[in-house]
Design an enzyme around this catalytic site. Structure first.
Site, PDB file in Angstrom:
ATOM      1  N   GLN A   1     -77.817 128.913   0.898  1.00  0.00           N
ATOM      2  CA  GLN A   1     -78.017 130.041   0.014  1.00  0.00           C
ATOM      3  C   GLN A   1     -77.997 129.636  -1.456  1.00  0.00           C
ATOM      4  O   GLN A   1     -78.547 130.340  -2.294  1.00  0.00           O
ATOM      5  CB  GLN A   1     -76.960 131.115   0.289  1.00  0.00           C
ATOM      6  CG  GLN A   1     -76.845 131.514   1.758  1.00  0.00           C
ATOM      7  CD  GLN A   1     -78.098 132.166   2.308  1.00  0.00           C
ATOM      8  OE1 GLN A   1     -79.055 132.429   1.579  1.00  0.00           O
ATOM      9  NE2 GLN A   1     -78.121 132.419   3.604  1.00  0.00           N
TER      10      GLN A   1
ATOM     11  N   ASP B   1     -77.083 123.782  13.907  1.00  0.00           N
ATOM     12  CA  ASP B   1     -78.007 124.302  12.900  1.00  0.00           C
ATOM     13  C   ASP B   1     -79.186 125.040  13.529  1.00  0.00           C
ATOM     14  O   ASP B   1     -79.803 124.554  14.484  1.00  0.00           O
ATOM     15  CB  ASP B   1     -78.525 123.130  12.052  1.00  0.00           C
ATOM     16  CG  ASP B   1     -79.551 123.561  11.031  1.00  0.00           C
ATOM     17  OD1 ASP B   1     -79.158 124.265  10.089  1.00  0.00           O
ATOM     18  OD2 ASP B   1     -80.738 123.200  11.180  1.00  0.00           O
TER      19      ASP B   1
ATOM     20  N   GLU C   1     -75.619 128.688  13.916  1.00  0.00           N
ATOM     21  CA  GLU C   1     -76.422 129.405  12.931  1.00  0.00           C
ATOM     22  C   GLU C   1     -77.633 129.953  13.657  1.00  0.00           C
ATOM     23  O   GLU C   1     -78.382 129.197  14.289  1.00  0.00           O
ATOM     24  CB  GLU C   1     -76.871 128.478  11.802  1.00  0.00           C
ATOM     25  CG  GLU C   1     -77.708 129.196  10.755  1.00  0.00           C
ATOM     26  CD  GLU C   1     -78.495 128.262   9.866  1.00  0.00           C
ATOM     27  OE1 GLU C   1     -78.806 128.657   8.729  1.00  0.00           O
ATOM     28  OE2 GLU C   1     -78.823 127.142  10.291  1.00  0.00           O
TER      29      GLU C   1
ATOM     30  N   ASN D   1     -81.367 126.903  -1.583  1.00  0.00           N
ATOM     31  CA  ASN D   1     -82.662 127.542  -1.400  1.00  0.00           C
ATOM     32  C   ASN D   1     -82.970 128.508  -2.541  1.00  0.00           C
ATOM     33  O   ASN D   1     -83.439 129.629  -2.333  1.00  0.00           O
ATOM     34  CB  ASN D   1     -82.718 128.264  -0.051  1.00  0.00           C
ATOM     35  CG  ASN D   1     -82.975 127.286   1.075  1.00  0.00           C
ATOM     36  OD1 ASN D   1     -83.593 126.248   0.860  1.00  0.00           O
ATOM     37  ND2 ASN D   1     -82.496 127.581   2.265  1.00  0.00           N
TER      38      ASN D   1
END
Length: 596
Positions: free
Chosen positions: A394, A261, A296, A397
C-alpha cells in the site's frame, strides 16, 4: 545442537558424510550432465522426466550446474544457495553445519501476534541479514512479537522487493548466506521474537527462471496469469517443488510461520487445492511449536481459516484484511481512485464493518471489480484477520511511495495507529511506522536491458489504477537511487518527534499485551457490533467471555459526542473528555457485570 535438514525431492542432498545426491526434473531433455567442481558426470534417467546422480567426495560449498543436452549450463532450480546471481552456479550446502543457539525456542501464541513487516535490503544501511541482527534488541523492546520478512528467495539482480524470486529454496545472495539467515532467525528467537517469511507460490520472476528450459511441462501452455503461463499444478513433480518449499523454510530454517502472497492467483483446479495440501501437511508434520500461516487473498473468503470447536487452527491462522486498510485510507485521505472507489461511499461504515465483522465486502456488488466480492465473515473470531494501516504494497504501490503520515498527517496517523493496535484483530506494522518514518518506500528492481525498459514502462502504466498520481510521476524502478531512498532513515528516531512517536507506539503495545491479549484466546465469532458511525467517527465494540471492549475514534473536522461505552478507560488520546474532539480516540474495557 545442529540444524535440521529437510529432504527435498528436487536438488542436492547429502545422503552420507561426503556423498551428495543430485536430482532434477527435466522433461524436455534426453540427457542431463552434472557439472560439479569442474568435473562432468552423466545423470541417470530415473523415469517420468527425473534425472539423478550420486557423487562421493563432495565438500560443502562446491559449485555445480546442470547441462541439458548440449547446454547452456543452468543453475539448480532447487538450489539451496547461489555462488552469485540467479544465472550462475549453485552451491552445495550442508544444512546441518549451522549450530543453533536457541534450539528450544517455542514461539508465541497466535493471539499474542503483533507483526512487524520489514525488507532486509532497506531495513538497515548495509541491507543484510547480519546487519539486521543489530536491530533485534530494539524490536524486542518495542513490543512486537513476530518479524515478517518480505520474500528472501533468490531473484534477479541485487535490488528488489523479493516477489520476483525464481529459486524458491535459496536465500538471496546479496543479503547473505544461508547461515547468515539462520543466524538472524536464531538471534531473534534469543530475544523472544518469532520470525515469519512471506513466500510467493503464484508465479516466478522474469529473470533467472530456467524451469521452462529444463521442463516445459512445469507450466501450462494455455493458462495465463498476470505474470505469464500458469503453473501446472496437476503435475506431481511440480506439486512437490511448490509444496515442499514451505516445509523447507519452516523446518530447515526454523521460521515460525509463513505469509502466502496473492493466493487468489494460484490457479489450481485439481481435486485438492495445493493450499489445503500445504496447510494440512504443515499442521501434521510440525506440532511441537506454534506455526502461524497467513494468506493474502482479494476474494474475501473464509474457508481456509476455520476454527475447531475448542478454538484450534487446523489450516491457516489469519487473512490479510485489505478492506480495513482501504476503508481507513479513504477515510483519512479522501482518495477514491482505483480500488479505493469501493470505499468512497461513507468510508466510516466500511471501517466499522471491517472492525466488527472482519470484511467490509461480504458478497455485495463491488463497483471496482464489477461483480460480487466476498462472503459473510462475522462468524470468524477477530483474530482471524490481520489488519494494517500501511504495508509494503500500500506504500510501494504509489508513484512517490508516500507513507500514511505524509498523506494524512501525524495526528490522524496516531489515532489510526491506536485503533489498529488496540483492536482485537491481529495488527501489523510496516518498518519505521513505529517512530513516524517519513522516508518513502518505492517499488524497486535491478533488471537491465529490454527487461528493465519493459518494467519501467509497465510500472508507469499500472499506476493509472492507483491513487494520487499519473504515469509521469513514477520513479524508475531500476535506478539505484529509487532503492537507496527507500531505506529507513534511522536518524529520524533520534529526533524529538521520532522519540515521541516511538514512545506512543510502545505505550500502545504495552497496553495491548496487558489488556487486549488476555481477551483473545477464547474470542468467539459474532462478537463485534457497530455502536455508531458519522463523518469522521467510528465506534465499535466486541463482547468476549472476559469482558466487553469498546473503541471510538474521530478523525473528522468537528468534535462529536462520545458514544456510550461502559467500563474503565484503557486509553484516551489526547485526553479523556465527555466529547470526542478532532483526532482523538477512547478505548474502554468493561468486565464482570459491567460488560453487558
Amino acid at each position: 545442537m545442529s540444524s535440521k535438514s529437510f529432504c527435498k525431492s528436487w536438488g542436492s542432498e547429502f545422503v552420507a558424510k561426503d556423498v551428495v545426491r543430485f536430482r532434477v526434473w527435466a522433461t524436455g531433455h534426453e540427457k542431463i550432465t552434472l557439472i560439479l567442481a569442474g568435473e562432468r558426470y552423466a545423470m541417470h534417467a530415473a523415469g517420468n522426466g527425473w534425472f539423478e546422480r550420486e557423487v562421493s567426495g563432495v565438500t560443502p560449498g562446491a559449485e555445480y550446474q546442470y547441462l541439458p543436452d548440449d547446454g547452456p549450463a543452468l543453475p539448480d532450480p532447487a538450489s539451496r544457495a547461489q555462488v552469485g546471481d540467479v544465472n550462475g552456479p549453485s552451491r552445495v550446502i550442508d544444512p546441518t553445519a549451522y549450530r543453533w543457539q536457541n534450539a528450544q525456542w517455542q514461539g508465541c501464541r497466535w493471539e499474542e501476534a503483533v507483526f512487524y513487516e520489514l525488507h532486509i535490503g532497506t531495513f538497515t544501511p548495509e541491507g543484510t541479514f547480519r546487519a539486521a541482527i543489530a536491530k533485534l534488541p530494539y524490536l524486542a523492546e518495542l513490543g512486537v512479537t513476530l518479524i515478517e520478512l518480505m520474500p528472501v528467495s533468490q531473484a534477479g539482480g541485487n535490488r528488489g522487493w523479493g516477489y520476483d524470486g525464481v529459486l524458491l529454496y535459496a536465500p538471496h545472495a546479496a543479503w547473505g548466506t544461508p547461515d547468515d539467515l539462520k543466524a538472524f532467525i536464531d538471534a531473534a528467537h534469543g530475544y523472544g521474537l518469532s520470525v515469519v517469511l512471506d513466500i510467493v507460490l503464484n508465479h516466478f520472476g522474469p529473470e533467472g527462471n530456467y524451469l521452462p528450459q529444463l521442463s516445459p511441462d512445469f507450466f501450462h501452455k494455455e493458462e495465463m496469469t498476470p505474470w505469464g503461463n500458469g503453473i501446472a499444478w496437476d503435475e506431481d513433480a511440480v506439486r512437490r517443488y511448490m509444496s515442499e518449499a514451505p516445509l523447507y523454510w519452516l523446518q530447515e530454517y526454523n521460521f515460525d510461520g509463513l505469509r502466502f502472497d496473492a493466493i487468489d492467483h494460484i490457479q489450481d483446479t485439481t481435486e485438492k487445492s495445493i493450499l489445503l495440501e500445504i496447510a494440512e501437511r504443515i499442521r501434521a508434520e510440525i506440532s511441537d511449536r506454534p506455526i502461524h500461516l497467513t494468506t493474502e487473498d482479494g476474494r474475501n473468503i473464509i474457508f481456509l481459516h476455520p476454527r475447531t470447536a475448542d478454538g484450534g487452527i487446523p489450516l491457516f491462522s489469519g487473512e490479510w484484511n485489505d478492506d480495513f486498510h482501504n476503508a481507513v485510507h479513504v477515510m483519512a485521505t479522501g482518495e477514491t481512485q482505483g480500488y479505493y472507489i469501493d470505499y468512497a461511499d461513507q468510508p466510516e461504515k466500511h471501517v466499522a464493518r471491517a472492525m466488527s465483522e472482519g470484511f467490509a465486502w461480504q458478497g455485495e456488488f463491488s463497483p471496482f471489480s464489477g461483480r460480487p466480492r466476498g462472503e459473510r465473515s462475522a462468524g470468524q473470531p477477530p483474530t482471524a484477520f490481520v489488519d494494517f494501516i500501511q504495508n509494503h504494497d500500500q506504500v510501494g504501490n504509489r508513484a512517490q511511495g508516500e507513507r500514511l503520515i505524509r498523506l494524512a498527517g501525524a495526528d490522524k496517523t496516531r489515532v489510526l495507529l491506536a485503533a489498529l493496535l488496540l483492536s482485537p484483530h491481529i495488527p501489523l506494522l510496516f518498518m519505521g511506522e513505529e517512530y513516524g518514518e517519513t522516508a518513502p518506500f518505492f517499488f524497486f528492481t535491478d533488471f537491465h536491458g529490454e527487461l528493465a525498459q519493459a518494467v519501467r514502462e509497465g510500472r508507469a502504466k499500472e499506476f493509472s489504477g492507483h491513487a494520487g498520481h499519473g504515469e509521469e510521476d513514477v520513479p524508475d524502478p531500476n535506478a539505484p537511487d529509487t532503492f537507496n531512498r527507500s531505506k529507513l532513515d534511522w536518524k529520524k528516531l533520534q529526533s524529538e518527534e521520532g522519540k515521541a512517536f516511538l514512545a506512543f507506539t510502545r505505550e500502545l503495545l504495552l497496553k495491548r499485551r496487558k489488556h487486549i491479549v488476555p481477551l483473545l484466546a477464547d474470542a468467539p465469532g459474532e462478537c463485534g457490533r457497530v455502536l455508531q458511525t458519522a463523518p469522521g467517527l467510528v465506534a465499535v465494540s466486541w463482547r468476549f467471555p472476559k469482558g466487553t471492549l469498546s473503541l471510538a475514534f474521530n478523525i473528522g473536522d468537528t468534535e462529536v459526542p462520545l458514544p456510550e461505552m461502559p467500563g474503565r478507560t484503557l486509553f484516551a488520546w489526547p485526553g479523556e473528555r465527555h466529547n470526542l474532539p478532532r483526532n482523538a480516540i477512547v478505548v474502554r474495557l468493561a468486565q464482570g457485570e459491567n460488560s453487558r
